[in-house]
Scaffold this active site. Structure first.
Site: not given
Length: 275
Positions: A8, A10, A60, A104, A115
């Site tokens: 990912d 973030e 992502h 994240h 999120h």
């Protein structure tokens, strides 16, 4: 030893803002380089621990962020979307371990770029009444394949979330949240060294997990009642209230269904605002 990496963005070293992780953000292209180098650090650690093959899934957003020409050539890359299993595409019971790079924290938690899957569209997710986000669903699905998730990198909030879900997961914090779009950064060289060492350490002593076919229940609360309404057209999906849907199935089917939820939600919410 076959190693699977889900990447990912973030939770990547040095990235703190949408401009870093979303095209056409002014720092997105630099963010792609940073993401690729964090993944390379994990690949180096995997091979140092005895890996014989590494599969990397770009997980992502548009899922075409990693730069193939900069990626360690010993790894194979899955790039692009849509994918039936999304962030976990390509994983199977033939793998020995999963590494999560750049993850994240879940929605509602004060972490860097926190999120759950669709930003503001998803308010909460529960798996068997336990609140979760991407990390918990990912770990549960990997376990259902019989493959342990052994490493996660990201900010300290994501690392704490992973450890709370499964205390056996090795974690490497590469930044410390000051707010949702601000962080105290671990120096880049130090962070990459820690990712490489963490991956190697995590893979040198692998836990054994039994693949799980037990039935589980997933519940998702959306910001939009319209999304929940449309999702009830999928067999087995029911509404708990105007904005919350539930479905019961084995974990692998749940994760596949959840990725279908995301595609439906994207279609429903892509209409222009009426006011």
């Amino acid at each position: 030893m076959k190693v699977y990496i889900s990447a990912d963005m973030e939770g990547i070293t040095g990235l703190v803002d949408a401009e870093d992780v979303q095209p056409p953000g002014r720092d997105y292209e630099r963010g792609r380089v940073m993401m690729t180098e964090d993944v390379n650090a994990a690949i180096r650690g995997a091979y140092a621990a005895g890996a014989t093959s590494v599969l990397v899934n770009d997980a992502h957003g548009p899922m075409r962020n990693l730069l193939p020409d900069l990626l360690d050539p010993r790894a194979v890359l899955i790039k692009g979307r849509p994918k039936p299993m999304g962030m976990i595409e390509g994983l199977s019971s033939s793998y020995d371990a999963v590494l999560c790079v750049g993850f994240h924290a879940r929605a509602g938690v004060l972490g860097v770029l926190s999120h759950s899957f669709m930003g503001h569209e998803i308010e909460d997710i529960w798996l068997d009444d336990q609140v979760t986000g991407e990390i918990g669903l990912f770990e549960a699905t990997a376990t259902a394949y019989g493959v342990p998730l052994v490493l996660l990198t990201g900010d300290e909030t994501a690392c704490a979330e992973a450890a709370a879900w499964n205390a056996g997961i090795h974690t490497v914090p590469v930044k410390y949240a000051k707010d949702r779009f601000a962080a105290q950064l671990v120096p880049v060289v130090e962070a990459r060294t820690a990712i490489e060492a963490g991956a190697a350490d995590a893979l040198r002593s692998l836990p054994t997990v039994a693949d799980g076919a037990e039935v589980r229940t997933l519940a998702v609360r959306w910001q939009s009642a319209s999304v929940a309404s449309h999702l009830t057209a999928i067999p087995g999906v029911t509404r708990r209230d105007d904005r919350t849907v539930t479905v019961t199935a084995d974990m692998l089917q749940l994760y596949r269904l959840f990725n279908l939820f995301l595609r439906v939600a994207t279609a429903v919410t892509s209409n222009p605002p009426y006011c």
